[in-house]
Design an enzyme around this catalytic site. Structure first.
Site, short mmCIF file in Angstrom:
data_model
loop_
_atom_site.label_atom_id
_atom_site.label_comp_id
_atom_site.label_asym_id
_atom_site.label_seq_id
_atom_site.Cartn_x
_atom_site.Cartn_y
_atom_site.Cartn_z
N ASP A 251 0.88 -1.16 0.00
CA ASP A 251 0.00 0.00 0.00
C ASP A 251 0.93 1.22 0.00
O ASP A 251 2.09 1.14 0.43
CB ASP A 251 -0.96 0.00 1.20
CG ASP A 251 -2.12 0.97 0.95
OD1 ASP A 251 -2.05 1.79 0.01
OD2 ASP A 251 -3.12 0.91 1.70
C1 BGC Z 1 -4.86 3.46 -0.11
C2 BGC Z 1 -4.96 2.46 -1.24
C3 BGC Z 1 -4.70 3.16 -2.56
C4 BGC Z 1 -3.35 3.82 -2.50
C5 BGC Z 1 -2.99 4.56 -3.77
C6 BGC Z 1 -3.57 4.26 -0.15
O1 BGC Z 1 -3.61 5.29 0.77
O2 BGC Z 1 -4.95 2.78 1.13
O3 BGC Z 1 -6.21 1.84 -1.24
O4 BGC Z 1 -4.78 2.26 -3.61
O5 BGC Z 1 -3.34 4.77 -1.44
O6 BGC Z 1 -3.78 5.68 -3.94
#
Ligand code: BGC
Length: 758
Positions: free
Chosen positions: A232
């Site tokens: 993530d």
């Molecule tokens: C989120 C993800 C997301 C990623 C990219 C993170 O903060 O938890 O779900 O895909 O950012 O935007």
């Protein structure tokens, strides 16, 4: 590209190039290696639309992304219970990605809705892992059919926003397997997502990104996952440990800092170069899968896809209550009340936020009609009653025949990044609904929210539609359902409790500092409410239609199976009303008697059937071992206890229409080890061990032939009491009660025999 060719490329790569491959070039791209012709590819959020950012990238949706189409969020798509529909939505998203050159769309998000409070519940599917994994699988199937990857997320046990980057989810093995891992498992095993995104949090003290247990052992060795794991955004802490654990691609870029650590680790022998090679192989595999299958002709037709979003939305709106008020007649005097009638809340805040190319409100659909009026009713920026707006709404409601109030959670109440602290909609909206219902007996409420809310006015209104966060076409879909153009066919993918305190995780949800103990265990959602026989506002699987359905003729093709067999169950469903409609048929399993603690029932199958008035269709389910199993922590595997099970089929978890019994026999012999502490009762229940019971009891006062005789005349010692005492007595007890005739050596010899059940 063939594995051998990818391996050949890796052999050409320098250590620096390989280390570089393991992290992004920026927010959304992998790194290219021009010297070797390795292209860079782009990934984008997800999950319910394309959030492709060009300039000034960020991951929280702060800067604008390209104009795209916002489909219903996860909360709604799960409510459709319609695999084919969600696959079609996936195909549409996949095509959009091809048109925009996006190799992987970052979704679906499948974390279980453990509590109504999770800020990101709107993106997630359900409180039930089977429904979750089936709908996620359907989406993955659709997207990947267009040669675009998905990233099922956030792996694992990321069920809150509070301290999401540092908290440790403390979850026992059985709960992880039956609830939290199960939400990923089916989708990963059956649909093979190209990538998995690991979550920020720790699992039982170990960061998800560092967990070899889950990233390698479970994901790859058990489930056969063959793609790459991406962090993530910002979930990396110890890059070298991550690589060892099986976490392949760091996103976003670490600006070279972690690349250097990888190089050093290989040079000083702390990281085997083979690990790095394998990581590169997994990443390159996905890159080439995309670039070699580009669909250069794909077109992102936003208007066309808007219509698909509308079609999906029509099946994601749940009719919760209808006291004969719906559908409405377009010719009636109707008041549309509430800001959300003109400006629907149709998506949530954060990384999934779509820059919608257009939004259709319910008001847009009726504003040309003279008999339909509008009053704003409330402001959604602050939770304060505006007396003027309230007064106007009451007046408008009084003059009409029906009032439809559009209410729900404003952005400031639920979003990625924070959790809710209560389950209420704004007070100003509750007041508006109560006051309107006082003057207008024909009041309908349409709700826009991503997670359950309390409804203090539930008995004062005649109709309730749960529209969830239904995407940019939600207003059109709402109007279609309100006026009966479309027959509602969605059902709740989660229980709506009466109040927050009823939720099983209530006492523990936020945990203590960085430790969140999942003390409710497997009793999540209806597994808890139904086992406790608690009153709820609306049960799991509930949803009404403008027609009615009858269930009959349940058939089970075998009355007894082993845990290696499958059984076919069928049921006839008839549309007994006068309109065409779709019914979601749900199959639950109940273990009638179990030595382990199990929920009263668990969802093991569902199907959605479309029926013309008077039509009957037979719905068929195939059940295998897993439908009857629980996770056994002694053998660390799924296990079915020999015994009777009930197959329950119904229209919600609380309306079971037909049931049938089946016997399942286990073919797995669980290891049993008897010790001095084993009880006489347990030995008596084991057919093999029971043959030695006489030897064990010999000489003990309990072994005397007729316990009945030992009952005293005053009833102080009854036969039942003697039986119970024997049942719960450990083997060693026969020494104390043996009148000196039983020795420890004697007992050890018998125990040895008990343990030799070959
Ligand atoms: C989120 C993800 C997301 C990623 C990219 C993170 O903060 O938890 O779900 O895909 O950012 O935007």
């Amino acid at each position: 590209m063939k594995t051998d060719n990818i391996k050949a490329i890796i052999r050409e790569m320098t250590l620096e190039e390989k280390a570089g491959m393991c992290s992004g070039a920026d927010f959304w791209h992998t790194k290219a290696v021009e010297r070797l012709g390795i292209p860079a590819v782009m990934v984008s959020d997800g999950p319910h639309g394309l959030r492709k950012q060009s300039e000034e990238a960020d991951h929280l949706g702060i800067n604008e992304s390209i104009k795209a189409v916002c489909f219903p969020a996860g909360c709604g798509t799960a409510a459709s219970f319609n695999r084919e529909l969600i696959t079609m939505m996936g195909e549409t998203l996949g095509n959009e990605c091809q048109a925009e050159g996006v190799s992987v769309i970052l979704g679906p998000a499948v974390n279980i809705k453990r509590s109504p409070l999770c800020g990101r519940n709107f993106e997630y599917y359900s409180e039930d892992p089977y429904l979750t994994t089936e709908i996620a699988g359907a989406l993955i199937k659709g997207v990947q059919s267009k040669n675009v990857g998905t990233s099922i997320k956030h792996f694992l046990a990321n069920n809150q926003e509070t301290r999401r980057m540092s908290s440790s989810s403390e979850v026992d093995e059985r709960t992880l397997r039956e609830i939290y891992l199960a939400a990923f498992e089916g989708a990963i095993v059956n649909e093979k997502p190209w990538t998995v995104m690991c979550s920020y949090n720790k699992i039982n003290g170990v960061y998800a990104a560092e967990s070899k247990e889950y990233l390698t052992k479970v994901l790859r060795e058990e489930w056969g996952f063959d793609g790459f794991v991406v962090s993530d955004w910002g979930a990396v802490n110890d890059r070298v440990k991550n690589l060892e654990a099986g976490m392949d691609l760091e996103m976003p870029s670490s600006h070279g800092i972690n690349d250097k650590l990888i190089i050093e680790a290989v040079k000083n022998g702390n990281l085997a170069e083979e690990v790095l090679d394998l990581t590169c192989e997994r990443i390159l595999n996905v890159i080439y899968r995309f670039v070699e299958n580009r669909d250069k002709k794909a077109i992102f037709d936003r208007d066309k896809d808007h219509e698909i979003a509308r079609k999906v939305a029509e099946e994601t709106i749940v009719l919760l209550k209808n006291d004969g008020i719906l559908p409405l007649k377009e010719t009636e005097e109707i008041a549309f009340i509430g800001k959300f009638a003109k400006y629907p809340r149709y998506q949530g805040g954060g990384s999934s936020h779509i820059n919608s190319h257009k939004v259709t409100s319910a008001w847009d659909m009726v504003s040309h009609l003279d008999n339909i009026t509008y009053a704003q009713g409330y402001n959604d920026d602050k939770d304060l009653t505006d007396e003027l707006l309230l007064k106007e709404a009451i007046e408008v409601a009084k003059k009409a025949k029906v009032a439809v109030i559009f209410a729900g959670l404003p952005d400031s109440f639920e979003s990625e990044g924070f959790d809710r602290s209560h389950m209420a909609i704004p007070n100003c909206q509750n007041e508006l609904i109560a006051r309107v219902a006082e003057v207008q007996p024909n009041t309908v409420v349409v709700l826009h929210n991503g997670s359950p809310v309390e409804m203090p006015w539930v008995n004062d209104v005649k109709g309730i539609l749960e529209a969830y966060l239904g995407g940019q076409a939600v207003g059109a879909a709402c109007a279609d359902i309100l006026f009966g153009e479309v027959n509602p066919s969605a059902k709740l993918p989660e229980t709506f409790p009466i109040k927050l305190e009823d939720n099983p995780s209530y006492l523990y949800y936020f945990g203590e500092k960085d430790k969140v103990e999942y003390k409710e265990g497997i009793f999540v959602g209806y597994r808890y409410y139904d086992t406790k026989k608690m009153d709820v506002l609306f049960p799991f699987g509930h949803g009404l239609s403008y027609t009615t359905f009858a269930y009959s003729n349940i058939q089970v093709n075998k009355s007894s199976i082993t845990d290696r067999d499958t059984v076919t169950v069928s049921i006839d469903v008839t549309n007994t009303g006068s309109r065409a409609g779709k019914e979601i048929v749900q199959l639950y399993i109940r273990d009638v008697k179990s030595t382990v603690i199990r929920p009263e029932k668990e969802l093991r199958g569902f199907d959605k059937v479309e029926l013309a008035p008077g039509e009957t269709k037979t719905v068929t389910f195939e059940l295998g071992k897993r439908a009857f199993a629980y996770w056994n922590t002694e053998i660390h595997d799924w296990h079915v206890e020999t015994g009777e099970f009930e197959i329950l089929i119904g229209s919600s978890s609380r309306s079971i229409e037909c049931s049938a019994a089946i016997k399942v026999e286990s073919t797995v012999k669980l290891p049993v080890v008897y010790t001095m502490d084993s009880t006489i009762g347990d030995i008596m229940e084991d057919p093999y061990a029971n043959q030695y019971i006489g030897e064990l009891m010999k000489g003990s006062i309990f072994g005397q032939d007729d316990i009945e005789e030992s009952s005293d005349s005053e009833g102080a010692i009854s036969k039942e009491m003697m039986m119970a005492m024997v049942k719960y007595m450990p083997i060693r007890g026969t020494i104390s009660f043996g009148n000196g005739t039983v020795s420890k050596e004697d007992l050890l010899k018998v125990i040895d025999k008990l343990n030799h059940n070959e």
